[in-house]
Scaffold this motif. Structure first.
Motif, PDB file in Angstrom:
ATOM      1  N   PHE A 203       0.806  -1.144  -0.155  1.00 26.52           N
ATOM      2  CA  PHE A 203       0.207  -0.237   0.158  1.00 26.52           C
ATOM      3  C   PHE A 203       0.677   0.876   0.315  1.00 26.52           C
ATOM      4  CE2 PHE A 203      -3.179   3.198   2.932  1.00 26.52           C
ATOM      5  CZ  PHE A 203      -3.482   3.123   1.479  1.00 26.52           C
ATOM      6  N   LEU A 204       1.437   1.746   0.774  1.00 29.03           N
ATOM      7  CA  LEU A 204       2.544   2.453   0.973  1.00 29.03           C
ATOM      8  C   LEU A 204       4.030   2.360  -0.928  1.00 29.03           C
ATOM      9  CD1 LEU A 204       3.755   2.249   4.863  1.00 29.03           C
ATOM     10  CD2 LEU A 204       3.017   4.210   3.008  1.00 29.03           C
ATOM     11  N   LYS A 205       3.956   1.443  -1.021  1.00 31.85           N
ATOM     12  CA  LYS A 205       4.880   1.857  -2.484  1.00 31.85           C
ATOM     13  C   LYS A 205       3.735   1.883  -3.036  1.00 31.85           C
ATOM     14  CE  LYS A 205       7.269  -1.287  -5.474  1.00 31.85           C
ATOM     15  NZ  LYS A 205       7.882  -3.600  -6.087  1.00 31.85           N
ATOM     16  N   LEU A 206       2.589   1.615  -2.959  1.00 27.13           N
ATOM     17  CA  LEU A 206       1.584   2.041  -4.315  1.00 27.13           C
ATOM     18  C   LEU A 206       1.623   3.066  -4.109  1.00 27.13           C
ATOM     19  CD1 LEU A 206      -0.780  -0.631  -4.881  1.00 27.13           C
ATOM     20  CD2 LEU A 206       1.653  -0.235  -5.850  1.00 27.13           C
ATOM     21  N   ILE A 207       1.337   4.038  -2.786  1.00 23.14           N
ATOM     22  CA  ILE A 207       0.656   5.687  -2.453  1.00 23.14           C
ATOM     23  C   ILE A 207       2.213   6.246  -3.011  1.00 23.14           C
ATOM     24  CG2 ILE A 207       0.906   7.335  -0.825  1.00 23.14           C
ATOM     25  CD1 ILE A 207      -0.279   4.894   0.424  1.00 23.14           C
ATOM     26  N   LYS A 208       3.051   6.409  -2.888  1.00 23.77           N
ATOM     27  CA  LYS A 208       4.252   6.953  -3.053  1.00 23.77           C
ATOM     28  C   LYS A 208       5.075   6.966  -4.034  1.00 23.77           C
ATOM     29  CE  LYS A 208       6.504   5.675   1.055  1.00 23.77           C
ATOM     30  NZ  LYS A 208       7.664   5.433   2.573  1.00 23.77           N
ATOM     31  N   LEU A 209       4.062   6.045  -5.405  1.00 26.73           N
ATOM     32  CA  LEU A 209       4.814   5.585  -6.632  1.00 26.73           C
ATOM     33  C   LEU A 209       3.940   6.540  -7.275  1.00 26.73           C
ATOM     34  CD1 LEU A 209       4.673   1.678  -7.809  1.00 26.73           C
ATOM     35  CD2 LEU A 209       6.828   3.037  -7.951  1.00 26.73           C
ATOM     36  N   ARG A 210       2.330   6.953  -6.647  1.00 26.36           N
ATOM     37  CA  ARG A 210       1.713   7.081  -7.673  1.00 26.36           C
ATOM     38  C   ARG A 210       1.760   9.336  -7.148  1.00 26.36           C
ATOM     39  NH1 ARG A 210      -2.798   7.653 -10.849  1.00 26.36           N
ATOM     40  NH2 ARG A 210      -4.181   9.130  -9.658  1.00 26.36           N
ATOM     41  N   LEU A 211       2.374  10.033  -5.522  1.00 29.93           N
ATOM     42  CA  LEU A 211       2.112  11.126  -5.207  1.00 29.93           C
ATOM     43  C   LEU A 211       3.867  11.425  -5.652  1.00 29.93           C
ATOM     44  CD1 LEU A 211       1.500  10.859  -1.382  1.00 29.93           C
ATOM     45  CD2 LEU A 211       0.423  11.645  -3.341  1.00 29.93           C
ATOM     46  N   ARG A 212       4.247  10.434  -7.332  1.00 29.47           N
ATOM     47  CA  ARG A 212       5.461  10.802  -7.943  1.00 29.47           C
ATOM     48  C   ARG A 212       4.889  11.018  -8.758  1.00 29.47           C
ATOM     49  NH1 ARG A 212       8.494   6.664  -4.562  1.00 29.47           N
ATOM     50  NH2 ARG A 212       9.620   7.582  -2.797  1.00 29.47           N
ATOM     51  N   GLY A 213       4.038  10.960  -9.098  1.00 36.17           N
ATOM     52  CA  GLY A 213       3.145  11.443 -10.848  1.00 36.17           C
ATOM     53  C   GLY A 213       2.748  12.563 -10.385  1.00 36.17           C
ATOM     54  N   LYS A 214       1.756  12.634 -11.358  1.00 33.66           N
ATOM     55  CA  LYS A 214       1.021  14.396 -11.890  1.00 33.66           C
ATOM     56  C   LYS A 214      -0.842  13.460 -11.045  1.00 33.66           C
ATOM     57  CE  LYS A 214       4.381  16.589 -14.917  1.00 33.66           C
ATOM     58  NZ  LYS A 214       4.954  16.870 -15.182  1.00 33.66           N
ATOM     59  N   ALA A 215      -0.752  12.799 -11.208  1.00 33.90           N
ATOM     60  CA  ALA A 215      -2.934  12.563 -11.156  1.00 33.90           C
ATOM     61  C   ALA A 215      -2.702  12.587  -9.785  1.00 33.90           C
ATOM     62  CB  ALA A 215      -2.863  11.161 -12.338  1.00 33.90           C
ATOM     63  N   VAL A 230       2.842   8.852   4.430  1.00 35.63           N
ATOM     64  CA  VAL A 230       2.344   9.544   3.835  1.00 35.63           C
ATOM     65  C   VAL A 230       2.917  11.101   4.311  1.00 35.63           C
ATOM     66  CG1 VAL A 230       0.203  10.441   2.610  1.00 35.63           C
ATOM     67  CG2 VAL A 230       0.499   8.247   3.255  1.00 35.63           C
ATOM     68  N   LYS A 231       2.280  11.573   5.613  1.00 34.93           N
ATOM     69  CA  LYS A 231       2.588  12.872   6.019  1.00 34.93           C
ATOM     70  C   LYS A 231       4.578  13.639   5.935  1.00 34.93           C
ATOM     71  CE  LYS A 231       0.174  14.744   9.416  1.00 34.93           C
ATOM     72  NZ  LYS A 231      -0.500  14.670  10.310  1.00 34.93           N
ATOM     73  N   LYS A 232       4.674  12.593   6.598  1.00 35.35           N
ATOM     74  CA  LYS A 232       5.736  12.647   6.115  1.00 35.35           C
ATOM     75  C   LYS A 232       7.035  12.125   4.515  1.00 35.35           C
ATOM     76  CE  LYS A 232      10.641  10.023   7.869  1.00 35.35           C
ATOM     77  NZ  LYS A 232      11.429   9.486   8.581  1.00 35.35           N
ATOM     78  N   PHE A 233       6.575  11.278   3.837  1.00 27.34           N
ATOM     79  CA  PHE A 233       7.186  11.524   2.521  1.00 27.34           C
ATOM     80  C   PHE A 233       6.801  12.721   2.062  1.00 27.34           C
ATOM     81  CE2 PHE A 233       5.982   9.942  -2.003  1.00 27.34           C
ATOM     82  CZ  PHE A 233       7.430   9.489  -2.405  1.00 27.34           C
ATOM     83  N   VAL A 234       5.595  13.161   2.140  1.00 24.81           N
ATOM     84  CA  VAL A 234       5.117  14.588   1.318  1.00 24.81           C
ATOM     85  C   VAL A 234       5.501  15.673   1.929  1.00 24.81           C
ATOM     86  CG1 VAL A 234       3.031  13.929   0.818  1.00 24.81           C
ATOM     87  CG2 VAL A 234       2.835  15.694   2.474  1.00 24.81           C
ATOM     88  N   ALA A 235       5.738  15.621   3.180  1.00 21.84           N
ATOM     89  CA  ALA A 235       6.823  17.081   3.636  1.00 21.84           C
ATOM     90  C   ALA A 235       8.471  16.750   2.778  1.00 21.84           C
ATOM     91  CB  ALA A 235       7.158  16.743   4.845  1.00 21.84           C
ATOM     92  N   GLU A 236       9.573  15.786   2.729  1.00 23.88           N
ATOM     93  CA  GLU A 236      10.201  15.457   2.101  1.00 23.88           C
ATOM     94  C   GLU A 236      10.533  15.922   1.052  1.00 23.88           C
ATOM     95  OE1 GLU A 236      11.247  11.446   3.598  1.00 23.88           O
ATOM     96  OE2 GLU A 236      11.932  11.900   5.988  1.00 23.88           O
ATOM     97  N   ASN A 237       9.132  14.901   0.177  1.00 25.34           N
ATOM     98  CA  ASN A 237       9.652  15.275  -1.530  1.00 25.34           C
ATOM     99  C   ASN A 237       8.643  16.302  -2.036  1.00 25.34           C
ATOM    100  OD1 ASN A 237      10.938  12.619  -2.410  1.00 25.34           O
ATOM    101  ND2 ASN A 237       9.476  12.203  -0.457  1.00 25.34           N
ATOM    102  N   ASN A 238       8.449  17.597  -1.173  1.00 27.34           N
ATOM    103  CA  ASN A 238       7.733  18.672  -1.282  1.00 27.34           C
ATOM    104  C   ASN A 238       6.935  18.378  -2.171  1.00 27.34           C
ATOM    105  OD1 ASN A 238       9.518  20.655   0.036  1.00 27.34           O
ATOM    106  ND2 ASN A 238      11.167  19.808  -1.765  1.00 27.34           N
TER     107      ASN A 238
END
Length: 302
Positions: A203-215, A230-238
């Motif tokens: 689940f986390l793997k798929l979330i991060k794959l999607r968040l790196r995209g544009k959709a 997720v909150k940590k990942f979006v903060a670290e990756n802007n």
């Protein structure tokens, strides 16, 4: 845990109990998880959510549809709900199960029904989400999605993290608005992960794959560990906050829903309503033992 889950999944598929449930109304604690049985009730619930900065995706419940007549009634109910969203001016979109509008009757008939719904929703700039059901209906659901996409970009679907094929499906859905979930059906080991740890990791793997995209991506979970990651990942990756939202089910972790919205995250609550609440309710009881306690509190409070 496994026995309890299997028990409630089996109950969710019992058509006789589903028919009886329509006569009970929202008893057995289902009123804690279902926003009433009519449009007025659900509009009131959605307005309350909107007042807290929370959007809604509305599910006009219905399953065990095996005739054109039943499917046509379900389609008309969905069209009425779309009209209500527009008339009441609420911040909401629709979630629809294709079996409800005839997928088990005839593929072409179902496609015609969802085209009519997508057209009505597009006229009001309302998004339509094709809910993903069990594995047996997965490929047909994706086929219908792709058949709609050229004419109706306001249509998306759901990817379930417990399925082995989901990462590959994401490759074909890079430009489609999606909801990511862990998965709520019982699937065989040949097609799905079985352990909670494996499902959470995927689940986390798929979330991060999607968040790196544009959709745009809806992350649907009540799991605070997943949410914090997720909150940590979006903060670290802007990752811009307008590229994703969190989703939870109506009646669950309501304080956390308010907190996430207050923190500035886009948030949508999945709001089911209607007479056919039984199968949905049973699957919610199957997902987490805590949901049984929630239902019992609903019975006691009657």
């Amino acid at each position: 845990m496994g026995v309890t889950r299997d028990f409630f999944i089996a109950l969710s598929k019992n058509q006789l109990l589903n028919s009886g449930a329509k006569k009970w109304g929202l008893k057995l604690g289902a009123g804690k998880m279902v926003a009433g049985t009519d449009i007025d009730s659900v509009m009131k619930s959605v307005k309350e959510l909107n007042s807290m900065g929370i959007s809604a995706t509305i599910d006009n419940l219905g399953e065990f549809v095996y005739s054109r007549e039943e499917a046509t009634v379900a389609k008309e109910n969905i069209l009425h709900t779309i009209e209500a969203i527009q008339q009441h001016g609420v911040n909401a979109h629709m979630s629809i199960k294709l079996t409800q509008i005839g997928l088990d009757v005839d593929y072409g008939f179902c496609l015609d029904n969802i085209r009519e719904i997508a057209e009505a929703a597009a006229n009001y700039d309302i998004f339509i989400n094709l809910d993903m059901e069990d594995y047996a209906h997965l490929q047909q659901t994706l086929d219908i999605l792709f058949a709609l996409r050229d004419s109706y970009p306001n249509v998306g679907t759901v990817i379930q993290a417990y399925l082995y094929r989901s990462e590959k499906d994401l490759d074909h859905l890079k430009d489609v608005r999606l909801r990511l979930v862990k998965g709520a059906y019982k699937e065989i080991p040949d097609v799905s992960l079985q352990s909670k740890q494996d499902i959470d990791e995927n689940f986390l793997k798929l979330i991060k794959l999607r968040l790196r995209g544009k959709a745009f991506t809806s992350i649907a979970t009540h799991d605070h560990n997943i949410i914090n990651e997720v909150k940590k990942f979006v903060a670290e990756n802007n990752i811009p906050h307008d590229r994703f939202e969190f989703q939870m089910l109506y009646g669950f972790r309501t304080e956390m829903q308010k907190e996430l919205a207050a923190e500035g995250f886009a948030f949508t609550t999945y709001v089911p309503f209607g007479q056919d609440w039984y199968a949905y309710f049973m699957r919610r009881l199957a997902e987490r033992p805590q949901n049984i306690n929630l239902a019992l509190r609903g019975i006691v409070s009657k």
